[in-house]
Design a protein around this motif. Sequence first.
Motif, PDB file in Angstrom:
ATOM      1  N   ARG A  39      85.540  40.322  61.254  1.00 26.02           N
ATOM      2  CA  ARG A  39      85.242  38.885  61.292  1.00 26.02           C
ATOM      3  C   ARG A  39      84.729  38.483  62.691  1.00 26.02           C
ATOM      4  O   ARG A  39      83.711  37.796  62.825  1.00 26.02           O
ATOM      5  CB  ARG A  39      86.493  38.078  60.949  1.00 26.02           C
ATOM      6  N   MET A  40      85.410  38.943  63.715  1.00 29.35           N
ATOM      7  CA  MET A  40      84.990  38.591  65.093  1.00 29.35           C
ATOM      8  C   MET A  40      83.605  39.169  65.378  1.00 29.35           C
ATOM      9  O   MET A  40      82.744  38.526  65.963  1.00 29.35           O
ATOM     10  CB  MET A  40      86.014  39.127  66.100  1.00 29.35           C
ATOM     11  N   ALA A  41      83.388  40.417  64.940  1.00 27.58           N
ATOM     12  CA  ALA A  41      82.105  41.083  65.213  1.00 27.58           C
ATOM     13  C   ALA A  41      80.944  40.304  64.604  1.00 27.58           C
ATOM     14  O   ALA A  41      79.888  40.146  65.216  1.00 27.58           O
ATOM     15  CB  ALA A  41      82.128  42.501  64.658  1.00 27.58           C
ATOM     16  N   ASN A  42      81.169  39.791  63.400  1.00 25.58           N
ATOM     17  CA  ASN A  42      80.090  39.107  62.670  1.00 25.58           C
ATOM     18  C   ASN A  42      79.967  37.627  63.016  1.00 25.58           C
ATOM     19  O   ASN A  42      79.076  36.944  62.507  1.00 25.58           O
ATOM     20  CB  ASN A  42      80.290  39.258  61.149  1.00 25.58           C
ATOM     21  N   ASP A  43      80.878  37.130  63.861  1.00 20.68           N
ATOM     22  CA  ASP A  43      80.888  35.699  64.213  1.00 20.68           C
ATOM     23  C   ASP A  43      79.823  35.411  65.278  1.00 20.68           C
ATOM     24  O   ASP A  43      80.120  35.080  66.440  1.00 20.68           O
ATOM     25  CB  ASP A  43      82.274  35.292  64.719  1.00 20.68           C
ATOM     26  N   THR A  44      78.551  35.576  64.911  1.00 21.78           N
ATOM     27  CA  THR A  44      77.445  35.340  65.843  1.00 21.78           C
ATOM     28  C   THR A  44      76.180  35.080  65.034  1.00 21.78           C
ATOM     29  O   THR A  44      76.054  35.559  63.900  1.00 21.78           O
ATOM     30  CB  THR A  44      77.217  36.567  66.755  1.00 21.78           C
ATOM     31  N   GLU A  45      75.237  34.322  65.647  1.00 26.94           N
ATOM     32  CA  GLU A  45      73.963  34.049  64.947  1.00 26.94           C
ATOM     33  C   GLU A  45      73.020  35.256  65.034  1.00 26.94           C
ATOM     34  O   GLU A  45      71.959  35.272  64.432  1.00 26.94           O
ATOM     35  CB  GLU A  45      73.292  32.828  65.573  1.00 26.94           C
TER      36      GLU A  45
ATOM     37  N   VAL B 134      83.548  49.859  57.597  1.00 22.04           N
ATOM     38  CA  VAL B 134      83.113  49.011  58.713  1.00 22.04           C
ATOM     39  C   VAL B 134      81.585  49.005  58.823  1.00 22.04           C
ATOM     40  O   VAL B 134      80.964  47.945  58.977  1.00 22.04           O
ATOM     41  CB  VAL B 134      83.765  49.480  60.033  1.00 22.04           C
ATOM     42  N   ALA B 135      80.953  50.190  58.660  1.00 20.93           N
ATOM     43  CA  ALA B 135      79.481  50.236  58.734  1.00 20.93           C
ATOM     44  C   ALA B 135      78.863  49.345  57.671  1.00 20.93           C
ATOM     45  O   ALA B 135      77.858  48.674  57.894  1.00 20.93           O
ATOM     46  CB  ALA B 135      78.993  51.675  58.566  1.00 20.93           C
ATOM     47  N   ASP B 136      79.504  49.308  56.502  1.00 22.19           N
ATOM     48  CA  ASP B 136      78.994  48.472  55.400  1.00 22.19           C
ATOM     49  C   ASP B 136      79.189  46.992  55.699  1.00 22.19           C
ATOM     50  O   ASP B 136      78.349  46.168  55.386  1.00 22.19           O
ATOM     51  CB  ASP B 136      79.741  48.870  54.116  1.00 22.19           C
ATOM     52  N   ALA B 137      80.277  46.651  56.370  1.00 24.00           N
ATOM     53  CA  ALA B 137      80.652  45.232  56.544  1.00 24.00           C
ATOM     54  C   ALA B 137      79.977  44.570  57.751  1.00 24.00           C
ATOM     55  O   ALA B 137      79.832  43.349  57.802  1.00 24.00           O
ATOM     56  CB  ALA B 137      82.161  45.118  56.698  1.00 24.00           C
ATOM     57  N   LEU B 138      79.537  45.359  58.720  1.00 26.12           N
ATOM     58  CA  LEU B 138      78.961  44.758  59.929  1.00 26.12           C
ATOM     59  C   LEU B 138      77.590  44.152  59.636  1.00 26.12           C
ATOM     60  O   LEU B 138      76.739  44.802  59.019  1.00 26.12           O
ATOM     61  CB  LEU B 138      78.840  45.809  61.036  1.00 26.12           C
ATOM     62  N   ALA B 139      77.371  42.919  60.080  1.00 30.66           N
ATOM     63  CA  ALA B 139      76.114  42.191  59.816  1.00 30.66           C
ATOM     64  C   ALA B 139      75.140  42.457  60.959  1.00 30.66           C
ATOM     65  O   ALA B 139      75.007  41.652  61.900  1.00 30.66           O
ATOM     66  CB  ALA B 139      76.395  40.703  59.681  1.00 30.66           C
ATOM     67  N   SER B 140      74.470  43.608  60.902  1.00 33.98           N
ATOM     68  CA  SER B 140      73.477  43.934  61.939  1.00 33.98           C
ATOM     69  C   SER B 140      72.442  44.893  61.360  1.00 33.98           C
ATOM     70  O   SER B 140      72.688  45.549  60.350  1.00 33.98           O
ATOM     71  CB  SER B 140      74.160  44.571  63.159  1.00 33.98           C
ATOM     72  N   GLY B 141      71.298  44.972  62.056  1.00 38.64           N
ATOM     73  CA  GLY B 141      70.231  45.845  61.572  1.00 38.64           C
ATOM     74  C   GLY B 141      70.469  47.297  61.907  1.00 38.64           C
ATOM     75  O   GLY B 141      69.908  48.182  61.275  1.00 38.64           O
ATOM     76  N   MET B 142      71.298  47.557  62.933  1.00 34.83           N
ATOM     77  CA  MET B 142      71.534  48.933  63.379  1.00 34.83           C
ATOM     78  C   MET B 142      73.007  49.089  63.741  1.00 34.83           C
ATOM     79  O   MET B 142      73.604  48.154  64.303  1.00 34.83           O
ATOM     80  CB  MET B 142      70.674  49.244  64.615  1.00 34.83           C
ATOM     81  N   VAL B 143      73.610  50.216  63.419  1.00 37.44           N
ATOM     82  CA  VAL B 143      75.026  50.456  63.706  1.00 37.44           C
ATOM     83  C   VAL B 143      75.202  51.832  64.346  1.00 37.44           C
ATOM     84  O   VAL B 143      74.720  52.835  63.815  1.00 37.44           O
ATOM     85  CB  VAL B 143      75.888  50.387  62.426  1.00 37.44           C
ATOM     86  N   GLY B 144      75.854  51.858  65.512  1.00 35.49           N
ATOM     87  CA  GLY B 144      76.219  53.127  66.145  1.00 35.49           C
ATOM     88  C   GLY B 144      77.647  53.465  65.751  1.00 35.49           C
ATOM     89  O   GLY B 144      78.554  52.688  66.034  1.00 35.49           O
ATOM     90  N   ILE B 145      77.841  54.604  65.114  1.00 36.09           N
ATOM     91  CA  ILE B 145      79.175  55.018  64.656  1.00 36.09           C
ATOM     92  C   ILE B 145      79.618  56.188  65.534  1.00 36.09           C
ATOM     93  O   ILE B 145      79.025  57.265  65.486  1.00 36.09           O
ATOM     94  CB  ILE B 145      79.137  55.432  63.170  1.00 36.09           C
ATOM     95  N   ASN B 146      80.628  55.945  66.393  1.00 35.53           N
ATOM     96  CA  ASN B 146      81.037  56.929  67.407  1.00 35.53           C
ATOM     97  C   ASN B 146      79.848  57.372  68.257  1.00 35.53           C
ATOM     98  O   ASN B 146      79.766  58.545  68.673  1.00 35.53           O
ATOM     99  CB  ASN B 146      81.714  58.137  66.743  1.00 35.53           C
ATOM    100  N   GLU B 147      78.900  56.454  68.507  1.00 36.31           N
ATOM    101  CA  GLU B 147      77.688  56.747  69.272  1.00 36.31           C
ATOM    102  C   GLU B 147      77.198  55.495  69.974  1.00 36.31           C
ATOM    103  O   GLU B 147      77.095  54.442  69.345  1.00 36.31           O
ATOM    104  CB  GLU B 147      76.592  57.262  68.321  1.00 36.31           C
TER     105      GLU B 147
END
Length: 478
Positions: free
Chosen positions: A401-407, A425-438
């Motif tokens: 929730r905190m991660a996605n609380d941004t425009e 978490v990768a599915d739930a994050l609202a962003s175009g790109m996700v670094g997983i352990n990277e």
Amino acid sequence: MNTRNTLIKGTAFINGKEIKGRKTFDVINPATGEAVIGVADLNRTAIEKAITVSEAAWESWKLTEVAQRSNILKNWYNLIVKHKHEIAEIITLESGKPLEESKIEVDYGSSFISWFAEEAYRTYGDQIPSPNRGKQIITIRQPVGVAAAITPWNFPLAMVTRKIAPALAAGCTIILKPASQTPLTAIAVAHLAKEAGLPNGVFNVITGKDSAEIGKILSTSPIVRKLSFTGSTGVGKTLMEQAASTIKKVSFELGGNAPFLVFDDADIEAAVRGAIAAKFRNAGQTCVAPNRFLVQDAIFDRFAEAITQAVQKLKVGNGLDKHVKVGPLINQNGLKKVQHHVSDALKKGARILTGAEHLEGLFYAPTVLADVPPNALMAKEETFGPIVALYRFQTEEDGIRMANDTEFGLAAYFYSQDVKRCWRVADALASGMVGINEGAISNAVAPFGGIKQSGLGREGSKYGMDEFTELKYLCFGL
Ligand SMILES: NC(=O)C1=CN([C@@H]2O[C@H](COP(=O)(O)OP(=O)(O)OC[C@H]3O[C@@H](n4cnc5c(N)ncnc54)[C@H](O)[C@@H]3O)[C@@H](O)[C@H]2O)C=CC1
Ligand SMILES: O=C(O)[C@H](O)CS(=O)(=O)O
């Protein structure tokens, strides 16, 4: 100015020629405050000429064979690699980033050229099974036409080649307006493109202090059919409004507010390495830099201690010094924004673990703040500086929730060793790109771009060609 580096030129580049302006503006080395060189401050007539020559060049460039376009791009790539050290020096002189980072940027920026030299052959259409025997249905991809690109100062080469390479591969001609803080790298590689065999008028570099005026001309010209912009969300909105007047094809890579989550099952040492790599590249002046570090409560103190020790080892100074890891901020506006965000967070209750001080000139101490409150300016706005802001969260749901609380929604990062949590978490994050352990995710083969107010479209990857081509449907009656 470094007179040994013959690629440093203060002229614009239109129709294959160096163009002086009646006026010039200085490019300033942010590490020293000294002028590197004066650069042509073009007027409207010169900018309109760049559009006219781009239109004229397109008539023949659009008909070139893919092999010819691909070979010119390969020649251009080889010339940039050959001149790697001169180009890296120019990047450091005008942007301030450490020379080692500039050399990495030359590798990264040139990789877009070698990638799109090959993608030129893979701009496929379709043969679609027709529901009617009397008709054949196919699609083809064609170059959009005359394109315009406006780029930021933080990656003076990579942000340029990430646009120019696919445009040329697709058969477009293009006018580039680089950031007035860092035009020298773009001017240098435009000359190398001509040396690589690019015909005059296909790639033009216009320079000027009045970015708003130049942007207005490019975004409202009916001849310009494509606008590609990288920079702040505010300027992106202005350009999008202006481009609407001629319904241009647009792509925007805008601001970010990346979350970096560290879960209680994370490898803490790996998370610290990833955090340093993602945060302190270009002194934190990258749109994909983590702007908020969200740390699960159970390991908050361990992570805070570990990252503070790592940050305290970072050497600050002039990027030409090979031991320096953190260079200056780009200008006074950048410094003031960092100082304002830090003082605001401290007033609202954040704690200093290290740094939080202006050193001298445009240098700011690498900083770690703990327990930054959610109402701090730096929680909502991009700080664009060497600041690690730590926030606590309790449950996985709280963290998301905190991660996605941004425009914004450009990049996000998280560290966890629980594979099911990684997928959730990768599915739930609202962003175009996700670094997983990277922490280092940028790559020419991958689609770079954001959602929400971080932009439209993708750059790099096979998708990067879509931004400079149109899909045409052909229906053959038999
Ligand atoms: N998503 C991404 O890939 C990137 C985003 N950015 C974002 O850009 C910001 C920092 O870079 P800046 O160069 O300061 O951004 P900026 O938006 O001020 O400038 C970007 C480019 O736009 C030009 N420009 C400025 N005002 C303009 C106007 N009214 N009309 C037309 N052009 C105009 C500038 O001269 C420069 O060439 C940050 O918000 C950062 O996150 C920066 C780089 C990459
Ligand atoms: O300006 C930026 O932050 C760049 O777009 C990020 S990257 O592609 O160089 O990582």
